[in-house]
Design a protein around this motif. Sequence first.
Motif, PDB file in Angstrom:
ATOM      1  N   MET A   1      10.893  -7.223 -12.451  1.00  0.00           N
ATOM      2  CA  MET A   1       9.861  -6.913 -11.497  1.00  0.00           C
ATOM      3  C   MET A   1      10.115  -5.521 -10.904  1.00  0.00           C
ATOM      4  O   MET A   1      11.207  -5.220 -10.438  1.00  0.00           O
ATOM      5  N   LYS A   2       9.105  -4.689 -10.915  1.00  0.00           N
ATOM      6  CA  LYS A   2       9.204  -3.323 -10.419  1.00  0.00           C
ATOM      7  C   LYS A   2       9.178  -3.308  -8.889  1.00  0.00           C
ATOM      8  O   LYS A   2       8.312  -3.895  -8.275  1.00  0.00           O
ATOM      9  N   LYS A   3      10.163  -2.616  -8.271  1.00  0.00           N
ATOM     10  CA  LYS A   3      10.241  -2.543  -6.816  1.00  0.00           C
ATOM     11  C   LYS A   3       9.374  -1.404  -6.277  1.00  0.00           C
ATOM     12  O   LYS A   3       9.176  -0.394  -6.939  1.00  0.00           O
ATOM     13  N   GLN A   4       8.907  -1.578  -5.050  1.00  0.00           N
ATOM     14  CA  GLN A   4       8.216  -0.518  -4.320  1.00  0.00           C
ATOM     15  C   GLN A   4       9.271   0.471  -3.825  1.00  0.00           C
ATOM     16  O   GLN A   4      10.412   0.101  -3.565  1.00  0.00           O
ATOM     17  N   MET A   5       8.886   1.732  -3.642  1.00  0.00           N
ATOM     18  CA  MET A   5       9.833   2.733  -3.135  1.00  0.00           C
ATOM     19  C   MET A   5      10.397   2.307  -1.783  1.00  0.00           C
ATOM     20  O   MET A   5      11.578   2.504  -1.513  1.00  0.00           O
ATOM     21  N   LYS A   6       9.564   1.723  -0.923  1.00  0.00           N
ATOM     22  CA  LYS A   6      10.061   1.306   0.395  1.00  0.00           C
ATOM     23  C   LYS A   6      11.126   0.229   0.274  1.00  0.00           C
ATOM     24  O   LYS A   6      11.952   0.075   1.160  1.00  0.00           O
ATOM     25  N   GLU A  13      15.795   6.634   7.452  1.00  0.00           N
ATOM     26  CA  GLU A  13      14.374   6.941   7.579  1.00  0.00           C
ATOM     27  C   GLU A  13      14.030   8.003   6.538  1.00  0.00           C
ATOM     28  O   GLU A  13      14.715   9.007   6.426  1.00  0.00           O
ATOM     29  N   PHE A  14      12.955   7.774   5.806  1.00  0.00           N
ATOM     30  CA  PHE A  14      12.567   8.683   4.742  1.00  0.00           C
ATOM     31  C   PHE A  14      11.146   9.170   4.960  1.00  0.00           C
ATOM     32  O   PHE A  14      10.326   8.478   5.540  1.00  0.00           O
ATOM     33  N   ARG A  15      10.910  10.375   4.494  1.00  0.00           N
ATOM     34  CA  ARG A  15       9.563  10.933   4.536  1.00  0.00           C
ATOM     35  C   ARG A  15       9.417  11.939   3.402  1.00  0.00           C
ATOM     36  O   ARG A  15      10.403  12.522   2.935  1.00  0.00           O
ATOM     37  N   PHE A 112      -1.766  15.419   3.067  1.00  0.00           N
ATOM     38  CA  PHE A 112      -1.238  14.844   1.833  1.00  0.00           C
ATOM     39  C   PHE A 112       0.174  14.300   2.058  1.00  0.00           C
ATOM     40  O   PHE A 112       0.490  13.167   1.661  1.00  0.00           O
ATOM     41  N   ILE A 113       1.021  15.089   2.718  1.00  0.00           N
ATOM     42  CA  ILE A 113       2.399  14.660   2.980  1.00  0.00           C
ATOM     43  C   ILE A 113       2.419  13.422   3.870  1.00  0.00           C
ATOM     44  O   ILE A 113       3.181  12.485   3.625  1.00  0.00           O
ATOM     45  N   GLU A 114       1.589  13.419   4.907  1.00  0.00           N
ATOM     46  CA  GLU A 114       1.514  12.237   5.784  1.00  0.00           C
ATOM     47  C   GLU A 114       1.086  11.004   4.996  1.00  0.00           C
ATOM     48  O   GLU A 114       1.652   9.919   5.164  1.00  0.00           O
ATOM     49  N   HIS A 115       0.082  11.167   4.152  1.00  0.00           N
ATOM     50  CA  HIS A 115      -0.420  10.049   3.349  1.00  0.00           C
ATOM     51  C   HIS A 115       0.669   9.516   2.414  1.00  0.00           C
ATOM     52  O   HIS A 115       0.877   8.299   2.317  1.00  0.00           O
ATOM     53  N   GLU A 116       1.372  10.425   1.752  1.00  0.00           N
ATOM     54  CA  GLU A 116       2.437  10.006   0.820  1.00  0.00           C
ATOM     55  C   GLU A 116       3.610   9.384   1.573  1.00  0.00           C
ATOM     56  O   GLU A 116       4.223   8.439   1.087  1.00  0.00           O
ATOM     57  N   THR A 121       6.727   4.562   3.172  1.00  0.00           N
ATOM     58  CA  THR A 121       7.374   3.731   4.186  1.00  0.00           C
ATOM     59  C   THR A 121       6.600   2.463   4.480  1.00  0.00           C
ATOM     60  O   THR A 121       7.132   1.570   5.145  1.00  0.00           O
ATOM     61  N   GLY A 122       5.356   2.410   4.020  1.00  0.00           N
ATOM     62  CA  GLY A 122       4.547   1.204   4.151  1.00  0.00           C
ATOM     63  C   GLY A 122       4.203   0.871   5.554  1.00  0.00           C
ATOM     64  O   GLY A 122       3.870  -0.165   5.980  1.00  0.00           O
TER      65      GLY A 122
END
Length: 122
Positions: A1-6, A13-15, A112-116, A121-122
């Motif tokens: 099963m493929k995991k989500q990045m979060k 904390e990642f961004r 774009f950065i905020e959206h990504e 981070t979900g």
Amino acid sequence: MKKQMKDILTKGEFRVNGSLWLEGNGTRFFGPGPVELLQLIEETGSINQAAKKMGMSYKKAWEIVNRLNEKVGSPLVITATGGEKGGGSTISEEAKQMVLWYVSLRERFRKFIEHETEKLTG
């Protein structure tokens, strides 16, 4: 099963982040620094005063101005030497258009950065 990045990035904390500039023939020439310099030249009427406000040497400011003027079809910074009232500098209409375009581009890039980041981070 493929995991989500979060689900993979769980320690800290990642961004998403990045920088944005324009290149000509593989050389960076138009980004945050040159844009700020152009804005300050317009505000102060002086390359020297603009450089001082940025904490930059006059020589470095001139290098940026020369690079800008070389990469674009018409001069972005127009200088006037000496005279009764002394010299000064101004920016061309093309420079004003480029600054406005870049500011708009930065805003789209920020969104774009905020959206990504939100996706990350979900």
